[in-house]
Write a protein that holds these residues in place. Sequence first.
Motif, short mmCIF file in Angstrom:
data_model
loop_
_atom_site.label_atom_id
_atom_site.label_comp_id
_atom_site.label_asym_id
_atom_site.label_seq_id
_atom_site.Cartn_x
_atom_site.Cartn_y
_atom_site.Cartn_z
N LEU A 154 0.86 -1.18 0.00
CA LEU A 154 0.00 0.00 0.00
C LEU A 154 0.90 1.23 0.00
O LEU A 154 1.83 1.33 0.80
CB LEU A 154 -0.90 -0.01 1.23
N ASP A 155 0.65 2.16 -0.92
CA ASP A 155 1.49 3.34 -1.07
C ASP A 155 0.65 4.59 -0.81
O ASP A 155 -0.48 4.69 -1.29
CB ASP A 155 2.06 3.39 -2.49
N VAL A 156 1.20 5.52 -0.06
CA VAL A 156 0.54 6.80 0.17
C VAL A 156 1.63 7.85 0.35
O VAL A 156 2.64 7.59 1.00
CB VAL A 156 -0.43 6.76 1.38
N HIS A 157 1.45 9.00 -0.30
CA HIS A 157 2.45 10.05 -0.28
C HIS A 157 1.79 11.39 -0.57
O HIS A 157 0.62 11.44 -0.98
CB HIS A 157 3.56 9.76 -1.30
N ASP A 158 2.51 12.47 -0.40
CA ASP A 158 1.96 13.81 -0.59
C ASP A 158 1.80 14.22 -2.05
O ASP A 158 1.03 15.12 -2.36
CB ASP A 158 2.83 14.86 0.11
N VAL A 159 2.53 13.58 -2.95
CA VAL A 159 2.52 14.00 -4.36
C VAL A 159 1.37 13.39 -5.14
O VAL A 159 0.85 12.34 -4.79
CB VAL A 159 3.86 13.64 -5.04
N ALA A 160 0.96 14.07 -6.20
CA ALA A 160 -0.01 13.52 -7.16
C ALA A 160 0.76 12.58 -8.08
O ALA A 160 1.97 12.75 -8.29
CB ALA A 160 -0.65 14.64 -7.96
N GLU A 161 0.08 11.57 -8.63
CA GLU A 161 0.77 10.57 -9.43
C GLU A 161 -0.11 10.10 -10.57
O GLU A 161 -1.34 10.00 -10.43
CB GLU A 161 1.14 9.38 -8.53
N LEU A 162 0.51 9.79 -11.69
CA LEU A 162 -0.18 9.26 -12.86
C LEU A 162 0.52 7.98 -13.29
O LEU A 162 1.73 7.98 -13.52
CB LEU A 162 -0.16 10.27 -14.01
N TRP A 163 -0.25 6.88 -13.35
CA TRP A 163 0.28 5.60 -13.84
C TRP A 163 -0.20 5.40 -15.27
O TRP A 163 -1.38 5.60 -15.57
CB TRP A 163 -0.23 4.44 -13.02
N MET A 164 0.71 4.97 -16.13
CA MET A 164 0.40 4.62 -17.52
C MET A 164 0.75 3.15 -17.70
O MET A 164 1.93 2.78 -17.59
CB MET A 164 1.18 5.51 -18.48
N VAL A 165 -0.24 2.32 -17.96
CA VAL A 165 -0.02 0.87 -18.08
C VAL A 165 0.56 0.56 -19.45
O VAL A 165 -0.05 0.85 -20.47
CB VAL A 165 -1.34 0.09 -17.84
N ARG A 166 1.74 -0.04 -19.43
CA ARG A 166 2.43 -0.39 -20.66
C ARG A 166 2.06 -1.80 -21.15
O ARG A 166 1.83 -2.03 -22.32
CB ARG A 166 3.93 -0.30 -20.44
#
Length: 113
Positions: free
Chosen positions: A50-62
Motif C-alpha cells: 500500500l502506497d501513500v504520499h503527498d505527491v499527485a501521481e499518474l500511472w500509464m499501463v504499458r
Amino acid sequence: MTTQPEQVTYQAPEHYRSGMVIEEAATAATARWPFNASRFEVPPGRTTELDVHDVAELWMVRSGHGTVVSGGTTLDVAPGEMVYFAGRVPHQVTNTGTDRLRVFSVWWQGPAE
C-alpha cells in the motif's frame, strides 16, 4: 535552463517483498524537473505494498492487466490505460494477468484529495 534534449537513464532497480521492481529516472536534470518518473513491474498474482504520499501521481499501463484499489475505488487496468492518484490517497495494484504488469509512473507536487 537548457533547451537541449537529454538522455535519461534509470537508477539501479529496487526490489520489494511483494515482487515489485521499480527503477526511478536518473539524470542530473531530474533535480530541475517539475516532476519525477519511474517504471515498475509486478509479477503475476502479486499485490504491491500500500502506497501513500503527498505527491499527485499518474500511472500509464504499458503491458499486463491488473486491479487498482485506491480511496475506496477499484479499477481494472490494461495496456494503454492511465490512472491518476491525488496526494495522500492510498493506492496499490494487483497483477491479475499471466504476464508481468508494467507501468510507467510520473509524480509531482499536486493537489491533495
